[in-house]
Design an enzyme around this catalytic site. Structure first.
Site, PDB file in Angstrom:
ATOM      1  N   GLU A 100       0.841  -1.207   0.000  1.00 57.70           N
ATOM      2  CA  GLU A 100       0.000   0.000   0.000  1.00 57.70           C
ATOM      3  C   GLU A 100       0.867   1.245   0.000  1.00 57.70           C
ATOM      4  O   GLU A 100       1.898   1.302   0.674  1.00 57.70           O
ATOM      5  CB  GLU A 100      -0.904  -0.009   1.239  1.00 57.70           C
ATOM      6  CG  GLU A 100      -1.917   1.105   1.300  1.00 57.70           C
ATOM      7  CD  GLU A 100      -2.871   0.934   2.471  1.00 57.70           C
ATOM      8  OE1 GLU A 100      -3.364   1.960   2.974  1.00 57.70           O
ATOM      9  OE2 GLU A 100      -3.135  -0.222   2.880  1.00 57.70           O
ATOM     10  N   ASP A 102       0.239   5.369   0.583  1.00 58.97           N
ATOM     11  CA  ASP A 102      -0.817   6.256   1.096  1.00 58.97           C
ATOM     12  C   ASP A 102      -0.459   7.733   1.027  1.00 58.97           C
ATOM     13  O   ASP A 102       0.646   8.131   1.434  1.00 58.97           O
ATOM     14  CB  ASP A 102      -1.080   5.968   2.583  1.00 58.97           C
ATOM     15  CG  ASP A 102      -1.664   4.608   2.838  1.00 58.97           C
ATOM     16  OD1 ASP A 102      -2.269   4.042   1.919  1.00 58.97           O
ATOM     17  OD2 ASP A 102      -1.519   4.109   3.967  1.00 58.97           O
ATOM     18  N   GLU A 104      -2.477  10.633   3.051  1.00 51.88           N
ATOM     19  CA  GLU A 104      -3.572  10.912   3.974  1.00 51.88           C
ATOM     20  C   GLU A 104      -3.498  12.391   4.359  1.00 51.88           C
ATOM     21  O   GLU A 104      -2.470  12.856   4.849  1.00 51.88           O
ATOM     22  CB  GLU A 104      -3.483  10.039   5.220  1.00 51.88           C
ATOM     23  CG  GLU A 104      -3.779   8.569   4.929  1.00 51.88           C
ATOM     24  CD  GLU A 104      -3.693   7.705   6.171  1.00 51.88           C
ATOM     25  OE1 GLU A 104      -4.599   6.878   6.378  1.00 51.88           O
ATOM     26  OE2 GLU A 104      -2.717   7.844   6.930  1.00 51.88           O
ATOM     27  N   ASN A 119       2.601   7.046   3.782  1.00 53.84           N
ATOM     28  CA  ASN A 119       2.990   5.792   4.420  1.00 53.84           C
ATOM     29  C   ASN A 119       3.180   4.745   3.339  1.00 53.84           C
ATOM     30  O   ASN A 119       2.583   4.839   2.244  1.00 53.84           O
ATOM     31  CB  ASN A 119       1.919   5.340   5.423  1.00 53.84           C
ATOM     32  CG  ASN A 119       2.442   4.358   6.456  1.00 53.84           C
ATOM     33  OD1 ASN A 119       3.599   3.941   6.410  1.00 53.84           O
ATOM     34  ND2 ASN A 119       1.587   3.980   7.395  1.00 53.84           N
ATOM     35  N   ASP A 193     -10.203  10.419  16.602  1.00 48.96           N
ATOM     36  CA  ASP A 193      -9.474   9.808  17.704  1.00 48.96           C
ATOM     37  C   ASP A 193      -7.965   9.954  17.541  1.00 48.96           C
ATOM     38  O   ASP A 193      -7.213   9.714  18.487  1.00 48.96           O
ATOM     39  CB  ASP A 193      -9.850   8.329  17.849  1.00 48.96           C
ATOM     40  CG  ASP A 193      -9.619   7.529  16.576  1.00 48.96           C
ATOM     41  OD1 ASP A 193      -9.701   8.122  15.478  1.00 48.96           O
ATOM     42  OD2 ASP A 193      -9.354   6.319  16.666  1.00 48.96           O
ATOM     43  N   TRP A 194      -7.512  10.392  16.324  1.00 46.41           N
ATOM     44  CA  TRP A 194      -6.063  10.529  16.120  1.00 46.41           C
ATOM     45  C   TRP A 194      -5.663  11.595  15.112  1.00 46.41           C
ATOM     46  O   TRP A 194      -4.519  12.085  15.127  1.00 46.41           O
ATOM     47  CB  TRP A 194      -5.459   9.211  15.663  1.00 46.41           C
ATOM     48  CG  TRP A 194      -5.920   8.759  14.290  1.00 46.41           C
ATOM     49  CD1 TRP A 194      -7.011   8.008  14.007  1.00 46.41           C
ATOM     50  CD2 TRP A 194      -5.296   9.035  13.023  1.00 46.41           C
ATOM     51  NE1 TRP A 194      -7.121   7.798  12.654  1.00 46.41           N
ATOM     52  CE2 TRP A 194      -6.076   8.415  12.022  1.00 46.41           C
ATOM     53  CE3 TRP A 194      -4.159   9.741  12.643  1.00 46.41           C
ATOM     54  CZ2 TRP A 194      -5.768   8.487  10.665  1.00 46.41           C
ATOM     55  CZ3 TRP A 194      -3.838   9.808  11.286  1.00 46.41           C
ATOM     56  CH2 TRP A 194      -4.635   9.185  10.318  1.00 46.41           C
ATOM     57  N   GLY A 198      -3.201  14.606  17.485  1.00 48.59           N
ATOM     58  CA  GLY A 198      -3.217  13.350  18.223  1.00 48.59           C
ATOM     59  C   GLY A 198      -4.554  12.985  18.818  1.00 48.59           C
ATOM     60  O   GLY A 198      -4.633  12.173  19.752  1.00 48.59           O
TER      61      GLY A 198
END
Length: 290
Positions: A100, A102, A104, A119, A193-194, A198
């Protein structure tokens, strides 16, 4: 400011040479289809929009799978307060041992810069994140995001400027993504949540719907007839434009661009995260630019 002036001057020179020759992209339906929440994927003439609200995000996928080549999409990211949202553009194969690549785009509060996270997964293993701030506002106009995948490397590009190079280091005993066909995907979803600081800043649903817009869809890659038959694309006698050294290796100018991006806009590189990786990952020891 001097570095920025030099960079912008060089970018203008490149645009004069190449931008006017760019071929038009295909229509969305020619290359892609909605993959989930179809009522949140809207075609509006030349522009396709993915919508996120408190009921669902949305996504689309390519109609075919590919092994090596270049994929590009122009994206205008969510405007205003996009905190908690993630818009992704990526290539991926299937299964637990998938490969993969990425992009994002991590949303932020109004006035704060968008963070772009890249990533790379190889054989199901990721944890190779890099993050940078863009040198423009990606919410006011469309910008081109590209992945160039060859047997030698994976290059992530923004408006044809390389922001990351992941090289084939199989000669050093490091696996490389070269034997699994990939689809091309994009999606928008809630990740509060991230995604923003963070997870400290949550999605403000009063600003919904959050909309990412797409146009100028391009895939110049080797299409595989089935994911089990890759001979058309990786045979020893097969050679494509992305295999040429002048394409699969960065030019001097592109190296300068990459150095500029890393020096001025990179805010995180897993290679230097000793808390996560007390022992430096092996590929980090061999890459000049990651």
């Amino acid at each position: 400011m001097v570095g920025m002036s030099w960079f912008m001057c060089m970018m203008m020179m490149v645009c004069v040479i190449s931008c006017g020759e760019a071929a038009p992209g295909a229509n969305f339906e020619d290359l892609y289809r909605s993959s989930w929440a179809m009522d949140h994927c809207v075609n509006d003439g030349e522009v396709t929009k993915l919508k996120l609200d408190n009921s669902s995000g949305a996504g689309f996928e390519s109609r075919s799978k590919y092994l090596f080549g270049k994929v590009s999409i122009q994206i205008k990211l969510v405007e205003g307060d996009s905190a908690g949202t993630v818009t992704a553009f990526y290539m991926s194969s299937e299964g637990s041992n998938h490969n993969e690549f990425d992009f994002e785009f991590l949303g932020n509060t109004t006035g704060e810069p968008y963070i772009v996270q890249t990533n790379v997964y190889v054989n199901g293993v990721g944890n190779r994140e890099q993050r940078l701030n863009l040198w423009f506002d990606p919410t006011t106009e469309f910008h081109t995001y590209s992945i160039l995948w060859s047997k030698r490397s994976v290059v992530f590009m923004v408006d044809e400027t390389p922001i990351r190079v992941h090289k084939n280091l199989e000669d050093k005993g490091i696996p490389f993504a070269k034997d699994q066909a990939m689809g091309v995907y994009s999606s928008i979803w809630n990740a509060d949540d991230w995604a923003t600081q963070g997870g400290l800043v949550k999605t403000d649903w009063s600003h919904a719907p959050f909309i990412a817009s797409y146009k100028d869809f391009k895939i110049d890659a080797c299409e595989v007839p089935t994911t089990a038959d890759l001979s058309k694309c990786n045979g020893e006698d097969q050679r494509f434009w992305w295999d040429e050294p002048t394409v699969s290796e960065l030019s001097l100018h592109q190296n300068h661009q990459l150095i500029w991006v890393r020096a001025n806009h990179m805010i995180y590189d897993y290679c230097y995260d000793a808390a996560r990786f007390p022992v430096t990952p092996l590929e980090c020891q061999h890459h000049r630019h990651l």
